[in-house]
Design a protein around this motif. Structure first.
Motif, PDB file in Angstrom:
ATOM      1  N   CYS A  62       0.809  -1.222   0.000  1.00 15.39           N
ATOM      2  CA  CYS A  62       0.000   0.000   0.000  1.00 15.39           C
ATOM      3  C   CYS A  62       0.845   1.276   0.000  1.00 15.39           C
ATOM      4  O   CYS A  62       0.710   2.117   0.912  1.00 15.39           O
ATOM      5  N   PRO A  63       1.725   1.444  -0.965  1.00 13.60           N
ATOM      6  CA  PRO A  63       2.532   2.676  -1.007  1.00 13.60           C
ATOM      7  C   PRO A  63       1.672   3.935  -1.021  1.00 13.60           C
ATOM      8  O   PRO A  63       2.098   4.981  -0.524  1.00 13.60           O
ATOM      9  N   ASP A  64       0.462   3.843  -1.560  1.00 15.78           N
ATOM     10  CA  ASP A  64      -0.425   5.016  -1.605  1.00 15.78           C
ATOM     11  C   ASP A  64      -0.782   5.507  -0.218  1.00 15.78           C
ATOM     12  O   ASP A  64      -1.116   6.683  -0.042  1.00 15.78           O
ATOM     13  N   ALA A  65      -0.732   4.606   0.760  1.00  9.48           N
ATOM     14  CA  ALA A  65      -1.073   4.988   2.129  1.00  9.48           C
ATOM     15  C   ALA A  65       0.137   5.498   2.902  1.00  9.48           C
ATOM     16  O   ALA A  65      -0.015   6.044   3.997  1.00  9.48           O
ATOM     17  N   HIS A  66       1.326   5.304   2.344  1.00  4.67           N
ATOM     18  CA  HIS A  66       2.547   5.619   3.099  1.00  4.67           C
ATOM     19  C   HIS A  66       3.347   6.774   2.525  1.00  4.67           C
ATOM     20  O   HIS A  66       4.291   7.244   3.160  1.00  4.67           O
ATOM     21  N   HIS A  67       2.990   7.206   1.342  1.00  4.38           N
ATOM     22  CA  HIS A  67       3.665   8.362   0.744  1.00  4.38           C
ATOM     23  C   HIS A  67       2.692   9.011  -0.233  1.00  4.38           C
ATOM     24  O   HIS A  67       2.196   8.331  -1.142  1.00  4.38           O
ATOM     25  N   PRO A  68       2.413  10.305  -0.063  1.00  6.21           N
ATOM     26  CA  PRO A  68       1.384  10.938  -0.901  1.00  6.21           C
ATOM     27  C   PRO A  68       1.700  10.889  -2.394  1.00  6.21           C
ATOM     28  O   PRO A  68       0.789  10.904  -3.221  1.00  6.21           O
ATOM     29  N   GLU A  69       2.984  10.836  -2.717  1.00  3.66           N
ATOM     30  CA  GLU A  69       3.349  10.830  -4.140  1.00  3.66           C
ATOM     31  C   GLU A  69       2.777   9.609  -4.867  1.00  3.66           C
ATOM     32  O   GLU A  69       2.374   9.697  -6.036  1.00  3.66           O
ATOM     33  N   PHE A  70       2.733   8.483  -4.172  1.00  4.82           N
ATOM     34  CA  PHE A  70       2.242   7.266  -4.825  1.00  4.82           C
ATOM     35  C   PHE A  70       0.731   7.333  -5.080  1.00  4.82           C
ATOM     36  O   PHE A  70       0.241   6.796  -6.074  1.00  4.82           O
ATOM     37  N   TRP A  71       0.008   7.968  -4.196  1.00  7.45           N
ATOM     38  CA  TRP A  71      -1.436   8.113  -4.415  1.00  7.45           C
ATOM     39  C   TRP A  71      -1.705   9.134  -5.536  1.00  7.45           C
ATOM     40  O   TRP A  71      -2.589   8.947  -6.368  1.00  7.45           O
ATOM     41  N   THR A  72      -0.906  10.190  -5.553  1.00  2.00           N
ATOM     42  CA  THR A  72      -1.035  11.150  -6.650  1.00  2.00           C
ATOM     43  C   THR A  72      -0.776  10.456  -7.986  1.00  2.00           C
ATOM     44  O   THR A  72      -1.508  10.649  -8.963  1.00  2.00           O
ATOM     45  N   TYR A  73       0.249   9.641  -8.001  1.00  4.38           N
ATOM     46  CA  TYR A  73       0.581   8.907  -9.232  1.00  4.38           C
ATOM     47  C   TYR A  73      -0.567   7.978  -9.650  1.00  4.38           C
ATOM     48  O   TYR A  73      -0.916   7.892 -10.833  1.00  4.38           O
ATOM     49  N   ALA A  74      -1.161   7.313  -8.668  1.00  3.00           N
ATOM     50  CA  ALA A  74      -2.248   6.365  -8.979  1.00  3.00           C
ATOM     51  C   ALA A  74      -3.452   7.058  -9.583  1.00  3.00           C
ATOM     52  O   ALA A  74      -4.198   6.471 -10.371  1.00  3.00           O
ATOM     53  N   ARG A  75      -3.654   8.340  -9.222  1.00  2.00           N
ATOM     54  CA  ARG A  75      -4.849   9.069  -9.689  1.00  2.00           C
ATOM     55  C   ARG A  75      -4.567   9.946 -10.888  1.00  2.00           C
ATOM     56  O   ARG A  75      -5.412  10.083 -11.781  1.00  2.00           O
ATOM     57  N   LYS A  76      -3.389  10.591 -10.889  1.00  2.00           N
ATOM     58  CA  LYS A  76      -3.152  11.693 -11.825  1.00  2.00           C
ATOM     59  C   LYS A  76      -2.302  11.321 -13.037  1.00  2.00           C
ATOM     60  O   LYS A  76      -2.209  12.110 -13.981  1.00  2.00           O
ATOM     61  N   SER A  77      -1.666  10.188 -12.974  1.00  2.00           N
ATOM     62  CA  SER A  77      -0.785   9.815 -14.084  1.00  2.00           C
ATOM     63  C   SER A  77      -1.599   9.225 -15.234  1.00  2.00           C
ATOM     64  O   SER A  77      -2.843   9.209 -15.213  1.00  2.00           O
ATOM     65  N   ILE A  78      -0.889   8.697 -16.191  1.00  2.00           N
ATOM     66  CA  ILE A  78      -1.516   8.071 -17.354  1.00  2.00           C
ATOM     67  C   ILE A  78      -2.145   6.712 -17.004  1.00  2.00           C
ATOM     68  O   ILE A  78      -2.959   6.169 -17.773  1.00  2.00           O
ATOM     69  N   LEU A 104      -9.723  -8.129   1.338  1.00  2.00           N
ATOM     70  CA  LEU A 104      -8.565  -7.921   0.458  1.00  2.00           C
ATOM     71  C   LEU A 104      -7.260  -8.098   1.236  1.00  2.00           C
ATOM     72  O   LEU A 104      -7.140  -7.615   2.371  1.00  2.00           O
ATOM     73  N   PRO A 105      -6.259  -8.754   0.640  1.00  2.00           N
ATOM     74  CA  PRO A 105      -4.954  -8.848   1.310  1.00  2.00           C
ATOM     75  C   PRO A 105      -4.259  -7.495   1.405  1.00  2.00           C
ATOM     76  O   PRO A 105      -3.549  -7.223   2.364  1.00  2.00           O
ATOM     77  N   GLN A 106      -4.426  -6.661   0.384  1.00  2.00           N
ATOM     78  CA  GLN A 106      -3.896  -5.296   0.426  1.00  2.00           C
ATOM     79  C   GLN A 106      -5.046  -4.321   0.233  1.00  2.00           C
ATOM     80  O   GLN A 106      -5.805  -4.461  -0.740  1.00  2.00           O
ATOM     81  N   TRP A 107      -5.169  -3.377   1.139  1.00  2.00           N
ATOM     82  CA  TRP A 107      -6.178  -2.354   0.947  1.00  2.00           C
ATOM     83  C   TRP A 107      -5.774  -1.127   1.762  1.00  2.00           C
ATOM     84  O   TRP A 107      -5.012  -1.222   2.715  1.00  2.00           O
ATOM     85  N   SER A 108      -6.244   0.002   1.322  1.00  2.00           N
ATOM     86  CA  SER A 108      -5.990   1.244   2.048  1.00  2.00           C
ATOM     87  C   SER A 108      -7.285   2.043   2.054  1.00  2.00           C
ATOM     88  O   SER A 108      -8.299   1.616   1.479  1.00  2.00           O
ATOM     89  N   THR A 109      -7.229   3.209   2.663  1.00  2.00           N
ATOM     90  CA  THR A 109      -8.428   4.054   2.669  1.00  2.00           C
ATOM     91  C   THR A 109      -8.758   4.536   1.261  1.00  2.00           C
ATOM     92  O   THR A 109      -9.857   5.038   1.023  1.00  2.00           O
ATOM     93  N   ASN A 110      -7.823   4.395   0.348  1.00  2.00           N
ATOM     94  CA  ASN A 110      -8.076   4.783  -1.046  1.00  2.00           C
ATOM     95  C   ASN A 110      -8.761   3.677  -1.858  1.00  2.00           C
ATOM     96  O   ASN A 110      -9.272   3.950  -2.950  1.00  2.00           O
ATOM     97  N   THR A 111      -8.744   2.471  -1.341  1.00  2.00           N
ATOM     98  CA  THR A 111      -9.354   1.351  -2.056  1.00  2.00           C
ATOM     99  C   THR A 111     -10.825   1.654  -2.352  1.00  2.00           C
ATOM    100  O   THR A 111     -11.572   2.068  -1.461  1.00  2.00           O
TER     101      THR A 111
END
Ligand SMILES: [Fe+2]
Length: 299
Positions: A80-96, A246-253
């Motif tokens: 869950c890198p999205d839960a541990h560093h904001p850059e990864f969540w930004t990437y998951a939403r804003k990238s291609i 889910l084995p992996q989940w975050s508040t973004n799931t």
């Protein structure tokens, strides 16, 4: 369903790439992530490695390889890198990436989860042949995982290998004969698959692998002196919902990252074997049989 998706104009892929995915269950997109994103992802990853230096045993977020130390860090995985560093969540939403998903699952895209498999230099282990959906059954099989190569990946670094067309075949049990969770396809089932011919999905940093949740895939050990960090982001059509923990989940799931929410689930009648009950957590220490190292659900 595939016809409906293909009938919509593509955002970022070619029609030939979309058709290749539906026919083969995987795709390799070379150099589609630019240097700006790579710089940001590398910086975020370094932050994670620095955090790992101070650890002496795995926790829920960071799994360590044998021989890990402060001076010689060896990380296996960041959950869950999205839960541990904001850059990864930004990437998951804003990238291609969500746009790639749109081209392959339809306009409405639901974020599931992410992880980083570090595949550390010289110690990164084999990941046995498996399919992902048995780890997290959903109401349909639209899920796909996008693997971002944060560094160059060559043949001696244990690149992902995918069996063409296997997503159209059987969903194999991932249990051993004694009933314990094996996290991989058993040898007698592998005989029906041409795994030796599975291509390696390699490329320069910024390339992206795509595979469907039913596609049989795995990877060899990393025998090189270079790490093989792969950031894996999993998405689905908005009308696919998990029916186990889910084995992996975050508040973004569950976040809708493109399009709109579904008003009802879409149900695929093809059955899926159930995983163990992950409600008590899924970590390096308790997942599967306690020997999960290298046998996780991803790449
Ligand atoms: Fe996987």
């Amino acid at each position: 369903m595939e016809e409906d998706i293909l009938a919509q104009p593509a955002r970022v892929l070619t029609q030939a790439q979309r058709e290749f995915y539906f026919e083969n269950g995987y795709l390799l997109l070379v150099g589609v992530i630019g240097d700006d994103w790579l710089t940001r992802l590398r910086s975020a990853m370094e932050d994670v490695v620095d955090r790992g230096r101070g650890m002496t045993k795995s926790d829920d977020a960071i799994w360590l390889e044998k021989g890990h130390s402060r001076s010689d860090p060896r990380l296996l995985r960041l959950n869950c890198p999205d839960a541990h560093h904001p850059e990864f969540w930004t990437y998951a939403r804003k990238s291609i990436l969500p746009d790639i998903a749109v081209d392959l699952v339809g306009p409405d895209v639901r974020y599931s989860h992410s992880l980083i498999n570090f595949k550390w230099a010289e110690v990164g282990q084999e990941v046995k042949w498996h399919q992902d959906i048995q780890f997290y059954p959903h109401t349909n099989y639209s899920l796909l995982s996008l693997g971002t190569m944060i560094e160059d990946i060559g043949p001696d670094q244990g690149p992902v290998r995918a069996v063409p067309g296997s997503h159209l075949g059987e969903v194999f049990p991932h249990y051993a004969e004694d009933g314990t969770w094996a996290a991989c396809i058993q040898d007698h089932d592998l005989e029906s698959l041409k795994v030796d011919e599975a291509p390696m999905l390699m490329g320069p940093a910024g390339s992206v692998t795509v595979h469907n949740c039913r596609t049989v895939h795995g990877s060899d050990p990393n025998v090189s002196v270079r790490g093989r960090p792969l950031l894996v982001n999993t998405y689905s059509a908005a009308d696919a919902f998990p029916y186990t923990h889910l084995p992996q989940w975050s508040t973004n799931t569950g976040t809708i990252v493109r399009g709109k929410s579904a008003t009802q689930a879409r149900l695929d009648p093809r059955p899926c074997p159930l995983p163990p009950d992950w409600s008590g957590g899924f970590s390096a220490n308790n997942a599967a049989t306690g020997e999960i190292r290298g046998d996780g659900p991803e790449l």
